[in-house]
Design an enzyme around this catalytic site. Structure first.
Site, PDB file in Angstrom:
ATOM      1  N   GLU A 295      -0.798  -3.853 -19.183  1.00 28.99           N
ATOM      2  CA  GLU A 295      -0.929  -5.312 -18.474  1.00 28.99           C
ATOM      3  C   GLU A 295      -0.975  -4.981 -17.077  1.00 28.99           C
ATOM      4  OE1 GLU A 295      -1.674  -7.642 -20.562  1.00 28.99           O
ATOM      5  OE2 GLU A 295      -1.655  -6.316 -22.056  1.00 28.99           O
ATOM      6  N   CYS A 329       3.205 -11.340 -11.673  1.00 29.51           N
ATOM      7  CA  CYS A 329       1.784 -11.257 -12.193  1.00 29.51           C
ATOM      8  C   CYS A 329       1.302 -12.569 -12.728  1.00 29.51           C
ATOM      9  CB  CYS A 329       1.620 -10.368 -13.492  1.00 29.51           C
ATOM     10  SG  CYS A 329       2.528 -10.895 -14.746  1.00 29.51           S
TER      11      CYS A 329
HETATM   12  P1  NAP Z   1       2.094  -0.375  -9.572  1.00 21.86           P
HETATM   13  O1  NAP Z   1       2.084   0.244  -8.121  1.00 21.86           O
HETATM   14  O2  NAP Z   1       0.741  -0.199 -10.529  1.00 21.86           O
HETATM   15  O3  NAP Z   1       3.232   0.636 -10.320  1.00 21.86           O
HETATM   16  C1  NAP Z   1       3.418   0.325 -11.828  1.00 21.86           C
HETATM   17  C2  NAP Z   1       4.182   1.556 -12.254  1.00 21.86           C
HETATM   18  O4  NAP Z   1       3.278   2.577 -12.332  1.00 21.86           O
HETATM   19  C3  NAP Z   1       5.302   1.950 -11.476  1.00 21.86           C
HETATM   20  O5  NAP Z   1       6.384   2.623 -12.277  1.00 21.86           O
HETATM   21  C4  NAP Z   1       4.616   3.121 -10.709  1.00 21.86           C
HETATM   22  O6  NAP Z   1       5.590   4.158 -10.145  1.00 21.86           O
HETATM   23  C5  NAP Z   1       3.598   3.565 -11.765  1.00 21.86           C
HETATM   24  N1  NAP Z   1       2.655   4.641 -11.512  1.00 21.86           N
HETATM   25  C6  NAP Z   1       1.794   4.680 -10.478  1.00 21.86           C
HETATM   26  N2  NAP Z   1       1.102   5.580 -10.341  1.00 21.86           N
HETATM   27  C7  NAP Z   1       1.043   6.015 -11.581  1.00 21.86           C
HETATM   28  C8  NAP Z   1       0.085   7.124 -12.195  1.00 21.86           C
HETATM   29  N3  NAP Z   1      -0.607   7.865 -11.567  1.00 21.86           N
HETATM   30  N4  NAP Z   1       0.758   7.583 -13.576  1.00 21.86           N
HETATM   31  C9  NAP Z   1       1.627   7.088 -14.056  1.00 21.86           C
HETATM   32  N5  NAP Z   1       2.492   5.921 -13.447  1.00 21.86           N
HETATM   33  C10 NAP Z   1       2.186   5.614 -12.185  1.00 21.86           C
HETATM   34  O7  NAP Z   1       2.487  -1.818  -9.850  1.00 21.86           O
HETATM   35  P2  NAP Z   1       3.757  -2.231  -9.089  1.00 21.86           P
HETATM   36  O8  NAP Z   1       3.386  -2.641  -7.615  1.00 21.86           O
HETATM   37  O9  NAP Z   1       4.924  -1.579  -9.715  1.00 21.86           O
HETATM   38  O10 NAP Z   1       3.962  -3.680  -9.793  1.00 21.86           O
HETATM   39  C11 NAP Z   1       3.275  -4.889  -9.262  1.00 21.86           C
HETATM   40  C12 NAP Z   1       1.858  -4.912 -10.487  1.00 21.86           C
HETATM   41  O11 NAP Z   1       2.264  -5.320 -11.646  1.00 21.86           O
HETATM   42  C13 NAP Z   1       0.980  -6.431  -9.800  1.00 21.86           C
HETATM   43  O12 NAP Z   1      -0.123  -6.165  -9.782  1.00 21.86           O
HETATM   44  C14 NAP Z   1       1.332  -7.529 -10.946  1.00 21.86           C
HETATM   45  O13 NAP Z   1       0.516  -8.205 -11.299  1.00 21.86           O
HETATM   46  C15 NAP Z   1       1.397  -6.262 -12.201  1.00 21.86           C
HETATM   47  N6  NAP Z   1       2.334  -6.905 -13.248  1.00 21.86           N
HETATM   48  C16 NAP Z   1       1.478  -7.286 -14.366  1.00 21.86           C
HETATM   49  C17 NAP Z   1       2.225  -7.734 -15.376  1.00 21.86           C
HETATM   50  C18 NAP Z   1       1.557  -8.241 -16.837  1.00 21.86           C
HETATM   51  O14 NAP Z   1       2.513  -8.577 -17.784  1.00 21.86           O
HETATM   52  N7  NAP Z   1       0.487  -8.388 -16.653  1.00 21.86           N
HETATM   53  C19 NAP Z   1       3.768  -8.048 -15.307  1.00 21.86           C
HETATM   54  C20 NAP Z   1       4.508  -7.685 -14.075  1.00 21.86           C
HETATM   55  C21 NAP Z   1       3.692  -6.854 -13.190  1.00 21.86           C
HETATM   56  P3  NAP Z   1       6.200   4.421  -8.866  1.00 21.86           P
HETATM   57  O15 NAP Z   1       6.600   3.443  -8.674  1.00 21.86           O
HETATM   58  O16 NAP Z   1       6.730   5.711  -8.696  1.00 21.86           O
HETATM   59  O17 NAP Z   1       4.886   4.372  -8.192  1.00 21.86           O
END
Ligand code: NAP
Ligand code: MG
Length: 523
Positions: A295, A329
């Site tokens: 997501e 999001c």
């Molecule tokens: P993110 O930077 O993509 O990180 C999400 C998670 O992925 C974090 O735990 C991050 O760990 C981890 N991660 C990063 N690189 C990875 C890899 N190579 N392998 C495995 N895990 C990895 O997103 P965010 O900044 O935390 O969250 C914001 C985003 O989430 C926005 O784009 C928002 O729209 C989206 N979101 C979507 C929904 C939905 O339901 N569609 C809900 C909430 C948020 P680290 O923190 O250690 O980097």
């Protein structure tokens, strides 16, 4: 209250009520919880593998984004060797956990929900200090976490019952059961660091899988508090393995590991696509096709026509764009307004936004800090781009440098194709575009790579019908905010590059962590 099976039917599910902060004693209780959590600031938190708590030299430092100097906690990080051990442990634990009856698995969730309900302010306090939420945002998130546990527990019980619904034909008894997949890699984001972390983890666990939970690196303490709660309710060791760490070191390692069976991810588009691609490669010794539920982001928007209640529309635009600083999001980061009411509605939106106060979550302002330095820099970069592309009418500047504060920012007359109308900014920035009429406004709404939430404000029933048909998104809301989806009420997930549309908070959701096994017996 002890729960009989009758009270655990899915249709008896009720959303957890939020705290009423107009009651002074509730405000006091939350303030006390904040004071008491402050005494724990700077504490060390371990990795947990198979129930063993391991403290490492290398740690994540979680800070309060509203008061940069305040350290919330230090959380131990796993290296590759420990990640390998966690996968082996989860694989071993799966052998026994998958045999635990569904109802018993569900009861761990109900017990945890009861405890979280009793201690809701303690969880809110952590969200306020670690993620920069205000009281209402933190409290609603705790309600959502409780809802996920109550709802998925009930869904699991229902799913077991539903196995009887397969048709049997003369001479044959048929039964379809849902069995778990195996080891799941659970990757939540920081913006709902409790609710999404709980939802992604317990949905996998209740269906009989074991998990490796890697919290978002800026919000690991609240995730630890959840894992501690699951320990307290007696969930067997090894079912949830808590493995904070660098995504670059162990993220790809676990995604690519042959023993990883599925990945439950919520986060940005780029990371989601990367995980999806990596999981598509078959590792040596791997015996399955990995399942990915991803997501991702959104460029959500609200369309307003000339028949709309403009007061209500203005309130929804402001709250959808700026609640939790636009770091949702589902945030309504675009408003598309028909030209005949454009100036009037823009004026209302700007006026309402001017009334929002800014400051840290502890002092309960509507606008708090953005999550960290990286987000702060990115948002400010987008504001500079916006200044070139559109007309800045409010904000655009930073607040106190005690934390990562950015004033709510509004751009008007944005071209539908410009960067601030296309890219997810994930901060308090609203782009407003003008449309000739409601149909053109819907076309502008659809003109993105995403498709998560959308809103349509109108009093014309025929147009509402058309909007329902034409607006392409997973969650469409008519005449209300585009944020605030409730578990079991508004199943949540998006189209296109917003994700796999694995509707969180729906009955169907648990099937994503299960595989259907048909037994046909000749009689
Ligand atoms: P993110 O930077 O993509 O990180 C999400 C998670 O992925 C974090 O735990 C991050 O760990 C981890 N991660 C990063 N690189 C990875 C890899 N190579 N392998 C495995 N895990 C990895 O997103 P965010 O900044 O935390 O969250 C914001 C985003 O989430 C926005 O784009 C928002 O729209 C989206 N979101 C979507 C929904 C939905 O339901 N569609 C809900 C909430 C948020 P680290 O923190 O250690 O980097
Ligand atoms: Mg933090």
């Amino acid at each position: 209250m002890t729960k009989t099976l009758d009270t655990l039917k899915l249709d008896t599910f009720q959303n957890e009520p939020d705290t009423d902060f107009s009651i002074d004693s509730e405000v006091m209780a939350l303030k006390e919880a904040i004071s008491s959590f402050k005494k724990e600031l700077g504490k060390d938190y371990p990795v947990i593998i198979g129930g063993e708590k391991i403290y490492t030299e290398d740690k994540l430092t979680s800070i309060n984004p509203g008061k940069k100097e305040e350290i919330v906690g230090y959380v131990s990080k796993v290296d590759r060797e420990m990640a390998e051990k966690a996968i082996q442990t989860a694989t071993e634990t799966f052998a026994s956990w998958k045999g635990v009856p569904a109802e018993k698995r569900a009861k761990y969730l109900f017990k945890a929900a009861d405890l979280m309900r009793q201690r809701r302010h303690e969880f809110s306090a952590v969200l306020i200090l670690e993620a920069g939420k205000n009281y209402v945002e933190a409290d609603a998130e705790v309600s959502e976490a409780i809802d996920f546990m109550e709802y998925y527990g009930r869904s699991m019980i229902q799913l077991e019952e539903d196995t009887h619904y397969v048709k049997s034909i003369p001479g044959e008894k048929n039964r379809l059961t849902y069995i778990p997949l195996g080891v799941g890699f659970i990757v939540p984001p920081w913006n709902f660091p409790l609710a999404i972390c709980v939802g992604l983890t317990v949905s996998a666990v209740v269906t009989g899988n074991t998990t490796l939970l890697k919290p978002a690196s800026v919000t690991p303490v609240i995730a630890y508090k959840f894992v501690e709660l699951m320990e307290e309710v007696g969930l067997p060791a090894g079912v949830i393995n808590f493995i904070p760490g660098d995504s670059s070191v162990m993220g790809d390692f676990i995604t690519g590991h042959p023993l990883t069976r599925f990945i439950s991810f919520t986060g940005s588009k780029d990371v989601g696509l990367h995980i999806n691609e990596l999981a598509g490669k078959t590792a040596k010794g791997q015996k399955w096709i990995k399942r990915v539920n991803a997501e991702m982001g959104g460029k959500d928007g609200i369309v307003i026509d000339e028949t709309a209640d403009l007061e209500a529309a203005a309130k929804s635009i402001v709250s959808s764009a700026f609640s939790f600083q636009g770091q949702k999001c589902s945030a309504g980061s675009r408003a598309i307004i028909v030209e005949s009411v454009y100036d009037e509605l823009v004026e209302k939106v700007v006026q309402l936004t001017k009334e929002l106060t800014i400051g840290n979550g502890e002092e309960n302002h509507f606008i708090g800090p953005v999550i960290d330095q990286k987000a702060y820099n990115t948002i400010l970069k987008y504001i500079e781009i916006g200044k070139q592309e559109a007309k800045l009418v409010l904000g655009g500047d930073t607040g106190s440098d005690e934390g990562y504060y950015i004033h709510p920012t509004i751009f008007i007359d944005a071209d539908p194709n410009c960067t601030i109308m296309q890219e997810e900014i994930f901060g308090p920035v609203l782009a407003i575009a003008k449309a000739k009429d409601w149909e053109e406004a819907i076309d502008i709404y659809n003109n993105t790579d995403y498709g998560l939430t959308g809103g349509f404000f109108s009093t014309d029933e025929a147009r509402i019908e058309q909007a329902i048909e034409r607006m392409y998104c997973g969650n469409l809301y008519i005449n209300r905010n585009v944020t605030g989806a409730l578990v079991g009420v508004h199943p949540f997930g998006g189209f296109n590059l917003s994700g796999t549309d694995s509707k969180a908070g729906s009955y169907d959701y648990l099937k994503l962590f299960s595989q259907g096994k048909l037994h046909t017996q000749k009689i």
